[in-house]
Design a protein around this motif. Structure first.
Motif, short mmCIF file in Angstrom:
data_model
loop_
_atom_site.label_atom_id
_atom_site.label_comp_id
_atom_site.label_asym_id
_atom_site.label_seq_id
_atom_site.Cartn_x
_atom_site.Cartn_y
_atom_site.Cartn_z
N ARG A 158 42.66 47.12 39.34
CA ARG A 158 41.36 46.61 38.90
C ARG A 158 40.24 47.20 39.73
NH1 ARG A 158 43.21 40.53 39.46
NH2 ARG A 158 45.02 40.62 38.13
N GLN A 162 36.04 47.13 40.83
CA GLN A 162 35.11 46.05 41.15
C GLN A 162 34.35 45.56 39.91
OE1 GLN A 162 32.44 46.90 44.35
NE2 GLN A 162 31.74 44.81 44.51
N PRO A 163 33.85 46.44 39.05
CA PRO A 163 33.21 45.94 37.82
C PRO A 163 34.19 45.17 36.93
CG PRO A 163 32.58 48.22 38.20
CD PRO A 163 33.65 47.89 39.20
N ASP A 164 35.45 45.58 36.92
CA ASP A 164 36.47 44.88 36.14
C ASP A 164 36.67 43.47 36.69
OD1 ASP A 164 38.37 44.74 34.09
OD2 ASP A 164 39.99 45.26 35.47
N GLU A 165 36.68 43.34 38.01
CA GLU A 165 36.82 42.02 38.64
C GLU A 165 35.62 41.14 38.30
OE1 GLU A 165 39.11 40.50 40.52
OE2 GLU A 165 40.51 42.17 40.41
N LYS A 166 34.41 41.71 38.32
CA LYS A 166 33.21 40.95 38.01
C LYS A 166 33.22 40.48 36.55
CE LYS A 166 30.25 43.05 41.47
NZ LYS A 166 29.09 43.88 41.74
N LEU A 167 33.69 41.33 35.65
CA LEU A 167 33.79 40.94 34.24
C LEU A 167 34.78 39.79 34.08
CD1 LEU A 167 33.03 41.39 31.29
CD2 LEU A 167 34.88 43.07 31.17
N THR A 168 35.88 39.82 34.81
CA THR A 168 36.86 38.73 34.74
C THR A 168 36.23 37.42 35.22
OG1 THR A 168 38.68 40.28 35.10
CG2 THR A 168 39.13 37.96 35.52
N VAL A 169 35.44 37.48 36.28
CA VAL A 169 34.77 36.28 36.79
C VAL A 169 33.81 35.73 35.74
CG1 VAL A 169 33.12 35.44 38.50
CG2 VAL A 169 35.03 36.87 39.20
N VAL A 170 33.05 36.59 35.09
CA VAL A 170 32.12 36.15 34.05
C VAL A 170 32.87 35.51 32.89
CG1 VAL A 170 30.46 36.97 32.33
CG2 VAL A 170 30.32 37.78 34.68
#
Length: 70
Positions: free
Chosen positions: A25, A27-35
């Motif tokens: 994953r 970092q942008p992928d992790e942020k999208l998951t959080v959203v």
């Protein structure tokens, strides 16, 4: 006509995304998951299931705070 619940669809998306290895994953992928998880929480909050989860977590937090008190 097929009707699909958005909360159920998001739950499936969350499970699929979280099954991936952490190293794969970005970092942008992790942020999208959080959203996505936050939107899922907002969608289930007003439901009876969301309220029961909220009550269960509240009781757990209360019991943990009582256990850790001097």
């Amino acid at each position: 006509m097929l009707s699909i619940n958005v909360a159920v669809l998001l739950a499936v998306v969350i499970v699929v995304r979280l099954r991936r290895r952490t190293e794969a994953r970005s970092q942008p992928d992790e942020k999208l998951t959080v959203v996505i998880v936050l939107v899922f929480g907002v969608l289930i909050a007003p439901t009876s299931f969301g309220q029961s989860v909220f009550n269960a977590v509240g009781q757990l937090a209360h019991s943990l705070s009582q256990t850790n008190s001097p």
